[in-house]
Each structure stands twice: as structure tokens, then as C-alpha cells.
Motif scaffolding. Structure first.
Motif, PDB file in Angstrom:
ATOM      1  N   CYS A  55       0.879  -1.165   0.000  1.00 34.36           N
ATOM      2  CA  CYS A  55       0.000   0.000   0.000  1.00 34.36           C
ATOM      3  C   CYS A  55       0.926   1.228   0.000  1.00 34.36           C
ATOM      4  O   CYS A  55       2.106   1.130   0.371  1.00 34.36           O
ATOM      5  CB  CYS A  55      -0.841  -0.055   1.271  1.00 34.36           C
ATOM      6  SG  CYS A  55      -1.915   1.365   1.524  1.00 34.36           S
ATOM      7  N   CYS A  57       1.090   3.423   2.051  1.00 34.36           N
ATOM      8  CA  CYS A  57       1.555   3.705   3.418  1.00 34.36           C
ATOM      9  C   CYS A  57       2.848   2.937   3.716  1.00 34.36           C
ATOM     10  O   CYS A  57       3.472   3.151   4.746  1.00 34.36           O
ATOM     11  CB  CYS A  57       0.472   3.355   4.440  1.00 34.36           C
ATOM     12  SG  CYS A  57       0.145   1.591   4.595  1.00 34.36           S
ATOM     13  N   CYS A  64      -2.039  -3.818   5.951  1.00 37.48           N
ATOM     14  CA  CYS A  64      -2.377  -2.399   6.112  1.00 37.48           C
ATOM     15  C   CYS A  64      -3.666  -2.290   6.924  1.00 37.48           C
ATOM     16  O   CYS A  64      -4.702  -2.850   6.549  1.00 37.48           O
ATOM     17  CB  CYS A  64      -2.542  -1.746   4.736  1.00 37.48           C
ATOM     18  SG  CYS A  64      -3.405  -0.162   4.843  1.00 37.48           S
ATOM     19  N   TRP A  67      -6.850  -1.034   4.964  1.00 36.49           N
ATOM     20  CA  TRP A  67      -7.501  -1.965   4.035  1.00 36.49           C
ATOM     21  C   TRP A  67      -8.084  -3.180   4.755  1.00 36.49           C
ATOM     22  O   TRP A  67      -9.132  -3.708   4.356  1.00 36.49           O
ATOM     23  CB  TRP A  67      -6.537  -2.376   2.918  1.00 36.49           C
ATOM     24  CG  TRP A  67      -6.437  -1.291   1.888  1.00 36.49           C
ATOM     25  CD1 TRP A  67      -5.379  -0.446   1.685  1.00 36.49           C
ATOM     26  CD2 TRP A  67      -7.451  -0.890   0.962  1.00 36.49           C
ATOM     27  NE1 TRP A  67      -5.683   0.453   0.686  1.00 36.49           N
ATOM     28  CE2 TRP A  67      -6.933   0.205   0.220  1.00 36.49           C
ATOM     29  CE3 TRP A  67      -8.743  -1.333   0.687  1.00 36.49           C
ATOM     30  CZ2 TRP A  67      -7.668   0.842  -0.787  1.00 36.49           C
ATOM     31  CZ3 TRP A  67      -9.473  -0.694  -0.311  1.00 36.49           C
ATOM     32  CH2 TRP A  67      -8.944   0.368  -1.037  1.00 36.49           C
ATOM     33  N   THR A 263      -0.862   8.245   2.499  1.00 38.21           N
ATOM     34  CA  THR A 263      -2.126   7.790   1.922  1.00 38.21           C
ATOM     35  C   THR A 263      -2.201   6.261   1.957  1.00 38.21           C
ATOM     36  O   THR A 263      -1.243   5.587   2.349  1.00 38.21           O
ATOM     37  CB  THR A 263      -2.239   8.254   0.452  1.00 38.21           C
ATOM     38  OG1 THR A 263      -1.099   7.752  -0.261  1.00 38.21           O
ATOM     39  CG2 THR A 263      -2.264   9.775   0.343  1.00 38.21           C
ATOM     40  N   HIS A 264      -3.339   5.740   1.533  1.00 37.34           N
ATOM     41  CA  HIS A 264      -3.501   4.277   1.404  1.00 37.34           C
ATOM     42  C   HIS A 264      -3.935   3.972  -0.031  1.00 37.34           C
ATOM     43  O   HIS A 264      -5.047   3.517  -0.288  1.00 37.34           O
ATOM     44  CB  HIS A 264      -4.525   3.759   2.408  1.00 37.34           C
ATOM     45  CG  HIS A 264      -4.099   3.927   3.830  1.00 37.34           C
ATOM     46  ND1 HIS A 264      -3.117   3.133   4.406  1.00 37.34           N
ATOM     47  CD2 HIS A 264      -4.489   4.806   4.777  1.00 37.34           C
ATOM     48  CE1 HIS A 264      -2.936   3.517   5.662  1.00 37.34           C
ATOM     49  NE2 HIS A 264      -3.753   4.533   5.919  1.00 37.34           N
TER      50      HIS A 264
HETATM   51 ZN   LIG Z   1      -2.057   1.443   3.774  1.00 33.56          ZN
END
Ligand SMILES: [Zn+2]
Length: 314
Positions: A55, A57, A64, A67, A263-264
Motif C-alpha cells: 500500500c 503507506c 495495512c 484496508w 495515503t492508502h
Molecule cells: Zn495502507
């Protein structure tokens, strides 16, 4: 409480051909209160979950927290590998790169009954993203015009299209370059393409995006990558207004840098791994680095759409 129709989830679909700056645009839009940018959702099943790529991140997607929470909210668990393969298989139906198919595929045609489960699954996913993030609008940078038709068939999604375009010569030059992909399995480089081929895709992809949005009567805004860099505040305000949330100023630093939070985002350009102060600089290396014959070829193939988008001959 049970209701027959699910609540509406607002989706801002970032469309456009690859290497046009959509990942950066999404990272910028993610800074706007009320919007959440979650990358190329189309690739969630394959690259995100089956291949467990990272991801934005920095965490492998299956680990994550964002998610994992989204998937539990949507489906009560992470779908098993067989289910993920079925979801990926279904999304591949909306992943055509076949040029005539891009232009001829009818928009918003009747859902095939056997894909109803897939459209329901998409609906649950986007709703869960909105709920977990707390955002009013989910920004999806999947970009494929064909995948847009999948979203139109998913119940309860209110889709608007922000179409990013970039000078096709800059795009063709970018597709020629050797670029590392920090996210690719086995250290592969990002895919490359001949300028003639890029020029054809650029034209077909952008035309197909316009056509699908128009035929489905979707709220639509086209904006240029170059304007996003030169006038980030005004450009982001316009896109934000389209999304339906109040436009707010985006903080740009003294040296033209943008402050991007983590962000993701699923999949997309490696720029998504950057956070903190990100310099906003127009990448115009093509003006000096691109072979004249490739410039001319790209300019010729993309005319007249290029001119309509405001890109001059030289
Ligand atoms: Zn993430």
C-alpha cells in the motif's frame, strides 16, 4: 435497519491514460477535507491482495490497517484466494486495452446477470472505504474507461469523472524511459512502450473516456496535468467542486512544494510512496531529451485531439 436500496456512495473517478499524473493528482486530492484517494481500486484483488504488494503507506496490503478494516467492513473478512481470483477475473472483463473495443464498447449497458455478484461486491467495497475513512467522496484512480462501465453497473454508486490529460509528447517520452518500480515483484522495471503505440493509446483512451462519460450523462471535468502543476489551488478547487464537497485552499509551500500526508493508495505510479513536502515541478525533460522523429510521430498521431486539449505543435 434493513433498507431495500443501499445508501449512495459518492465516487470521483480519476480517468486518463497512464503517465498523465493521475497518481500525483489523487495524492493532492486526498489532502482536501471530505475526499479520500485510495489508488487504482481495480487492482486491489490481484496486485493488492493476491500478490500482497505494498500500500502507499508502505505496508503490504494484507497488513495495512486501513484496508484490513475496509475489507472486514465490506465482507466480514478478507476474501479467500479463490474468491479474490474470481473478483480479479471479473474486473479483467472491464480492463480492455483493445483499441477498437475502447471506442466501440457501449456505456452503461445492461448488467449481465452473472456479474451481478461482482457489481454488488464493488458497491460494498466503495461503501466500506467511505465509512472507514470517514470521507464524503471516494477518489478512485483506476483510469481505465472500461472499468468506469463496471462502476456504473454497481448499485448505489454516484459516479463523477475527473479526466486528467497531459501533453502526449511528455507522456510518450515517459513511457520510453527506464523507470524503477519499487513495488514490482522480482525488481522489474515499469513497462515501456514505443511512442507510436503510446500516441495511439493516448488518443483512443482519452476519446473513450469522454465518450463513456458523455453517453452515461455523468458529471465530467477535464483538466490538464500542466495546469495542476502551474496552478494547483485553482485546478484542485475545480475538481473538488465537481466532487460535490466544498472547495478549500490547498497549502503550497514557498518553494512550490505540496504537503502530502501518508495515503492508502493501491497500485499506481511510485510517486504514491512519497509523503511530507513533495515538490511540484513540471517534468518537461521531453522537450530536450526526446528524439525529433519520436516528437513528430507523436504530434502527428495525436492530432487533432491534442490541439483540442490545447497542446500546440511545438
Ligand atoms: Zn495502507
Amino acid at each position: 435497519m434493513h433498507t431495500d436500496s443501499p445508501p449512495t456512495t459518492r465516487v470521483l473517478y480519476l480517468a486518463g491514460w497512464g503517465r498523465s499524473g493521475s497518481t500525483l493528482a489523487e495524492g493532492m486530492l486526498d489532502q482536501v477535507p471530505g475526499l479520500v484517494g485510495v489508488g487504482e481500486i481495480k487492482f486491489l484483488w490481484e496486485r493488492g491482495l493476491l500478490q500482497n504488494r505494498r500500500c502507499s503507506c508502505g505496508t503490504p496490503l494484507r497488513s495495512c490497517e486501513f484496508w484490513v478494516e475496509v475489507l472486514h467492513e465490506a465482507y466480514g473478512r478478507i476474501p479467500d484466494d479463490d474468491e479474490l481470483r474470481e473478483l480479479d477475473e471479473a474486473s479483467r472483463r472491464f480492463r480492455t486495452r483493445h483499441l477498437p473495443g475502447l471506442l466501440l464498447r457501449p456505456a452503461g449497458h445492461t448488467s449481465r446477470a452473472e456479474l451481478r455478484w461482482y457489481h454488488e461486491a464493488l458497491s460494498q467495497l466503495y461503501r466500506a472505504v467511505a465509512k472507514v475513512s470517514g470521507a464524503d467522496v471516494v477518489v478512485d484512480s483506476s483510469k481505465f474507461p472500461s472499468y468506469l462501465t463496471a462502476l456504473l453497473q454497481a448499485p448505489g454508486l454516484d459516479v463523477k469523472v475527473a479526466h486528467i490529460v497531459r501533453d502526449p509528447r511528455a507522456v510518450a517520452y515517459s513511457w520510453q524511459r527506464h523507470k524503477e518500480d519499487p513495488d514490482a515483484p522480482n525488481g522489474e522495471l515499469m513497462p515501456r512502450m514505443h511512442p507510436g503505440c503510446t500516441a495511439l493509446y493516448w488518443s483512443a483512451w482519452n476519446l473513450a473516456t469522454e465518450r463513456i462519460a458523455h453517453r452515461a450523462g455523468l458529471p465530467y471535468l477535464r483538466f490538464r496535468y500542466e495546469d495542476l502543476i502551474a496552478e494547483p489551488d485553482a485546478t484542485l478547487r475545480a475538481v473538488t467542486r465537481l466532487s460535490g464537497v466544498p472547495a478549500t485552499a490547498v497549502r503550497v509551500g514557498e518553494r512550490g512544494e505540496l504537503f502530502v500526508r501518508r495515503t492508502h493508495q493501491v497500485s499506481g505510479n511510485p510517486v504514491r510512496f512519497r509523503s511530507g513536502a513533495v515538490p511540484l515541478r513540471l517534468d518537461d525533460e521531453w522537450t530536450t531529451g526526446m528524439a525529433p522523429r519520436h516528437r513528430q510521430l507523436t504530434a502527428a498521431v495525436t492530432f487533432p485531439l491534442r490541439r483540442r486539449y490545447g497542446y500546440r505543435d511545438s
